[in-house]
Scaffold this active site. Structure first.
Site, short mmCIF file in Angstrom:
data_model
loop_
_atom_site.label_atom_id
_atom_site.label_comp_id
_atom_site.label_asym_id
_atom_site.label_seq_id
_atom_site.Cartn_x
_atom_site.Cartn_y
_atom_site.Cartn_z
CG ASP A 268 39.67 43.23 34.33
OD1 ASP A 268 40.71 42.57 34.48
OD2 ASP A 268 38.64 43.04 35.00
CD GLU B 297 38.44 44.69 40.81
OE1 GLU B 297 37.95 44.64 39.68
OE2 GLU B 297 39.13 43.77 41.30
NE ARG C 93 38.40 49.18 35.17
CZ ARG C 93 37.77 48.03 35.28
NH1 ARG C 93 36.44 48.00 35.27
NH2 ARG C 93 38.43 46.90 35.42
CD GLU D 161 38.17 38.07 35.00
OE1 GLU D 161 37.36 38.84 35.55
OE2 GLU D 161 39.41 38.16 35.14
#
EC number: 3.2.1.139
Length: 836
Positions: free
Chosen positions: A376, A298, A347, A404
C-alpha cells in the site's frame, strides 16, 4: 523599452500563492532578436471557443503576453495568408485549411507534432486534445527561455492517463492534505467551478485525459438526479481541455439508493438498474470516461458477497458502458484481514491470489488497476507480481501523488525516483526482457488498453496539495503517464524552471534537495524493505513501529527480540516470491541475491545478520535513521540560501515546512531507533541511541502547574515521559539551571501539538523572554492532526543564536487551551554544527 522593462522585472520577486502552479508564465527578458522569434498572430483551425484547439490558441495568446509582453492576435482559418504565425489544430484541419501536409509525421491518438523551424510555427495534433498538448509544450519551452528550432512528434505511451480524486460528497477529502474538495460540498456539486477550470488547465498541460472526481470509497448519493446534473456541469468545464470525467461507484448502490433487495451482479434487476443509471449518466455527460470500482476491499461491498467472481462484478459495469465506449477501471486492491499467528499468511499475496485465475474472464473494456507494490504505497516495495500474471487482461498502474505514508505533504519527498524503481523493473516474463512500464502500457502483451492512474488530493488550498514543493510530484506524474521512460531529474528541473524561474542557484538547490528527499525519508522512516514504520492504525503519518504487528491488516514486520522481516520465500515462508516469473523468483528466494534494499521484505533475519557492508541489520537501522535525519537538517539551510531569489510568500511557506520536517525527522529517528534498541537489546556501536548529552528532559525540571505524563507509544517521547499542565485551566512553568558551557546555542524545544486546542508557550532566559509560539500546527501544516500525545503530534520549535552563560535560568511557561494541556517533552541546547 519593453526589453529593458523585462530585464528590470527579473530583479523584482512578486508575491505568489501557488495557484498558477507551473503555468505561472512569469515575465522573462526579451531582446530584439527574441521579439523577432515570437509569432505576431495565432491561427486556430477551429473557431468554436469551447474546442480544445481554440483553448490552445487562447493559452498561447495568454502565455506570450505574460512571458514576453507580446500581443499576438487570434485569427481563424487564415492559414494560407498568415506569416509570422503559430498555427494550431489537428492534422486533418490543417490539410483542409492549409493544403500540403507531406512533412507531417504519422501520429497516434493524442500525439502531436511541434515544428518551430522557419517563420511559421505549426502545432498539430492527431486529435484536438493532442493539439492542446502541443500548445502547452510550446509554452513550456518559451517559459523556460527556450527558442530552439525544433521539429518532432511525440505520442503517448498508453491511452489511459487518469487521476483519481478521493473527494467525498460532504466536501472532505480522504487523505486530504490540501484542503476541502473543489468539487463537492454538503452532499452536492459546488456552484462555483472556477477552481475546477484552473485544475483542468494544470491537468491538460501534463496531458492527463480523464479525472475520476470522487472517492473510491464511493457514496451512492452521487447518482441522484440533481448530482447527475452537477456532474454534467463539471464535465462541461473539463471538456474544452480535452479531459473526460469518470466516477467511482459503490457496488451496493442498487440496494442502498435504488431500493432493490439485492446488488447481485448477475441478478437481472441489478443489471437493468445499472444499465438505466449508466444511460442517465451519459445523458448528462455524453463523453464520460467510465467507472472506477473498489469492491470487496476494506469493507467495501462487492460481488463476492453473492459468491460471484470479481470478473463477474467488473463485467456488470463493462456491459453497461459498452454502448457508450466507456471503460471500467477495476482496482486490484482486494484483500481480507489475516491471522498473524499463521506465518504462511501474507497480504502481499492477495492481488495474485484474487486475480490470476480470472485472467481472460474480464470483458475487453475492463482494465485492472494495480497498485505499484503489493501492499500500500510504502516507501519501498517490489513491483506487484500481478503485472506478470495477467496475460489476457488490460492493466493500469496505480501511483499515489498523495503522500499518504510518505510525509503527507508536510515533508518534502520527491516521488518519481521511487516510482522509477517500479516502472523500470524487469519482470523477466517467459525469460524475456519485460519492463513493468511495457506491461501496464499494453506494449508487452499487445493490449489496446492500458496506462496509469494516480491518486491525487488537490484541494482548495492555493498550493493545491498543501505544499508548493509537492506539486513537482503531480507534474512528474503527468510526464511519466505520457512517457514512463522520462528521467526523474530532467522532469524535476523542467518543473523548477516553470515554477520558480531560471536562476541557476535556484535550479541547483531545489534539484539537490528534491533528489535527496526520498532517500532521506526512507532513511529515517524505514529501510531495508521493512516498509514505512508509521502508525497504520491511525493517521498513517508519524512513527509507530509496533502498530505494524499484532493486528489483521497484514503490514507486518514480524519483529521480535531476536529478528525482523517477513519470510516471503517459497521454501520456508509465505510463498510470495514464487508469484514472480522464474528468474525474478529465484533472485528474491535467495537471501544472498535479494537486493538489500528489499532484504526485510523477503526474509526474516536476526538483528545480527551481516549485510554486504559488514554492518549488522540493527546497526544499519541505527545508522540509516541518523543519516536520513541529518540530511533533512540540511533542507532549511539549503532553502535559506535562496532568500531574495524566490518571492517572500512562497519562500516563507516552504521554509516553515522544511524547518518542521527537520524537527520531525529527529522524532522519527529517535522513535524507531529507541523502539528497536529496546526490542533487541543491542546497543548502537556509535553510542548515539538513547544518549543525548545536549538535552534537558522536561520531567527533570522544576515544575509548577505541570505534572508528568507517560506517553504511549513510549518511543515517541524522550525518556517515555512528557509533562502536561495539571488541568486545562492551569498555567504551568518548568525551570532549570543551564549547566552547559557559556556560548551561543540553538535552543530546540520538543512539544506536542494536537487537535482540540491551541496552547501558548513562552521561553525565558533569566526572566527575559527570548521566544514564544502557539500550538496551531493543525492550521499550518498539511498532515492529518492527532488528538493524542504521539508521533503525529510531536513537534519541535527552534530559536537560533541564543547566547547563554553557565548557570543561567531557563523557564518555559505553558498556557493550555481547549483539551490541549501545553505538553512539553524536552529542550536541547545545540552548539553550532551539532544535530541533537
Amino acid at each position: 523599452m519593453r526589453s529593458l522593462f523585462f530585464l528590470a522585472s527579473l530583479g523584482l520577486v512578486a508575491a505568489e500563492n501557488g495557484l498558477d502552479g507551473w503555468l505561472r508564465y512569469a515575465p522573462l527578458p526579451c531582446s530584439h532578436q527574441c521579439q523577432s522569434k515570437l509569432p505576431a498572430s495565432i491561427v486556430v483551425l477551429n473557431a468554436t471557443e469551447t474546442s480544445p484547439v481554440y483553448v490552445a490558441g487562447a493559452e498561447i495568446q495568454n502565455g506570450l503576453n505574460r512571458i514576453y509582453g507580446s500581443h499576438a492576435k487570434i485569427s481563424q482559418n487564415q492559414c494560407k495568408t498568415s506569416s509570422s504565425a503559430v498555427v494550431v489544430g489537428t492534422v486533418e484541419q490543417y490539410r483542409k485549411a492549409c493544403g500540403s501536409s507531406n512533412d507531417i509525421p504519422e501520429l497516434e491518438e493524442d500525439g502531436f507534432w511541434l515544428n518551430t523551424e522557419g517563420q511559421k510555427i505549426r502545432i498539430l495534433g492527431s486529435t484536438e486534445r493532442g493539439a492542446l498538448y502541443g500548445a502547452f509544450e510550446y509554452l513550456s519551452m518559451l517559459a523556460q527561455g527556450n527558442f530552439s528550432a525544433v521539429s518532432y512528434a511525440t505520442n503517448p505511451s498508453a491511452p489511459i492517463r487518469w487521476v483519481n480524486q478521493w473527494d467525498n460528497m460532504d466536501g472532505r477529502i480522504e487523505r486530504g492534505y490540501g484542503g476541502p474538495s473543489i468539487f463537492f460540498r454538503n452532499g452536492a456539486i459546488v456552484d462555483d467551478l472556477t477552481r475546477v477550470k484552473q485544475y483542468a488547465r494544470l491537468l491538460a498541460s501534463i496531458r492527463i485525459n480523464a479525472v475520476v472526481v470522487n472517492n473510491v470509497n464511493a457514496n451512492a448519493t452521487l447518482l441522484t438526479p440533481e448530482n447527475l446534473k452537477g456532474l454534467g456541469r463539471i464535465a462541461d468545464v473539463f471538456r474544452p481541455y480535452g479531459i473526460k470525467v469518470g466516477i467511482s461507484l459503490n457496488f451496493a448502490s442498487p440496494k442502498d439508493l435504488g431500493g432493490l433487495n439485492t446488488f447481485d451482479p448477475l441478478d437481472p434487476s441489478v443489471v437493468s438498474w445499472w444499465s438505466n443509471i449508466t444511460q442517465q449518466l451519459y445523458q448528462n455527460v455524453p463523453d464520460m470516461a467510465g467507472y472506477l470500482v473498489k469492491a470487496n476491499s476494506e469493507g467495501q461491498p462487492g460481488p463476492q458477497e453473492y459468491n460471484r467472481t470479481l470478473a463477474e462484478g467488473a463485467n456488470l459495469f463493462a456491459k453497461a458502458l459498452q454502448p457508450y465506449g466507456g471503460i471500467v477501471m477495476f482496482r486490484a486492491f482486494v484483500y481480507n484481514q489475516l491471522n498473524e499467528s499463521n506465518w504462511k499468511e501474507d497480504r502481499a499475496n492477495a492481488a495474485v491470489d484474487f486475480f490470476k485465475e480470472l485472467d481472460g474472464e474480464f470483458d475487453e473494456n475492463v482494465v485492472v488497476q494495480i497498485k505499484y507494490g503489493p501492499i500500500d504505497f510504502q516507501v519501498r516495495e517490489p513491483a506487484s507480481p500481478l503485472f506478470a500474471n495477467l496475460f489476457n487482461t488490460s492493466t493500469a498502474i496505480e501511483l499515489q501523488v498523495t503522500q499518504e505514508y510518505l510525509g503527507q505533504q508536510s515533508h518534502l519527498v520527491y516521488l518519481p525516483p521511487l516510482w522509477k524503481t517500479i516502472l523500470d523493473s524487469d519482470l523477466r516474463i517467459d525469460g524475456k526482457h519485460s519492463l513493468v512500464r511495457d506491461v501496464y502500457t499494453g506494449k508487452h502483451f499487445k493490449r489496446k488498453l492500458g496506462g496509469s492512474a494516480a491518486v491525487v488530493n488537490v484541494g482548495t488550498n492555493t498550493t493545491w496539495l498543501g505544499s508548493h514543493l509537492s506539486m513537482s510530484n503531480l507534474y512528474a506524474y503527468g510526464r511519466l503517464a505520457w512517457n514512463p521512460a522520462d528521467d526523474a531529474q530532467d522532469m524535476l528541473q523542467d518543473w523548477i524552471r516553470l515554477t520558480f524561474g531560471l536562476d541557476r542557484q535556484v535550479l541547483n538547490t531545489i534539484t539537490k534537495m528534491s533528489m535527496q528527499s526520498w532517500p532521506a525519508y526512507e532513511g529515517y522512516s524505514g529501510n531495508l524493505g521493512i516498509q514505512t514504520l508509521t502508525d497504520i492504525l491511525y493517521t498513517h503519518y508519524g512513527p509507530n513501529p509496533a502498530s505494524q504487528d499484532n493486528n489483521g491488516w497484514g503490514q507486518w514486520t514480524r519483529a521480535d527480540h531476536t529478528g525482523i522481516g517477513m519470510d516471503r520465500t517459497v521454501k520456508n515462508g509465505t510463498g510470495f516470491s514464487g508469484q514472480y516469473p522464474a528468474e525474478v523468483a529465484a533472485l528474491y528466494e535467495n537471501i544472498d541475491t535479494t537486493p538489500e534494499d528489499l532484504l526485510l521484505w523477503f526474509h526474516h533475519v536476526d538483528y545480527t545478520h551481516r549485510l554486504h557492508s559488514g554492518k549488522t541489520v540493527i546497526q544499519h537501522f541505527y545508522d540509516a535513521h541518523y543519516t536520513g535525519a541529518a540530511t533533512a537538517q540540511t533542507f532549511p539551510t539549503q532553502w535559506q540560501s535562496l532568500k531574495g531569489k524566490i518571492d517572500d510568500e512562497r519562500f516563507n511557506h516552504v521554509l516553515r515546512r522544511l524547518d518542521y520536517q527537520a524537527g520531525h525527522s529527529i522524532i522519527w529517528r529517535d522513535a524507531i531507533n529507541t523502539f528497536y534498541y529496546n526490542l533487541s537489546g543491542i546497543p548502537d556501536t556509535a553510542k548515539r541511541v538513547d544518549h543525548h548529552p545536549w538535552r534537558i528532559e522536561a520531567e527533570s525540571m522544576k515544575l509548577d502547574g505541570y505534572k508528568t505524563y507517560t506517553v504511549s507509544p513510549f518511543e515517541v517521547s524522550s525518556g517515555s515521559v512528557a509533562i502536561v499542565t495539571a488541568s486545562n485551566s492551569t498555567v504551568g512553568s518548568a525551570t532549570t539551571r543551564i549547566n552547559f558551557a557559556s556560548g551561543t546555542y540553538d535552543l530546540a524545544v520538543n512539544y506536542y501539538d494536537f487537535y482540540g486546542g491551541q496552547s501558548q508557550w513562552q521561553v525565558y532566559l533569566n526572566d527575559k523572554k527570548i521566544g514564544e509560539w502557539v500550538g496551531n500546527s493543525e492550521d499550518v501544516y498539511s498532515h492529518t492532526p492527532s488528538i493524542y500525545l504521539d508521533g503525529h503530534s510531536a513537534i519541535r520549535v527552534t530559536f537560533r543564536g541564543v547566547k547563554v552563560k553557565k548557570g543561567d535560568m531557563l523557564k518555559i511557561v505553558g498556557k493550555p487551551d481547549g483539551v490541549e494541556p501545553a505538553p512539553l517533552d524536552y529542550v536541547s541546547f545545540l552548539p553550532d554544527g551539532v544535530v541533537d
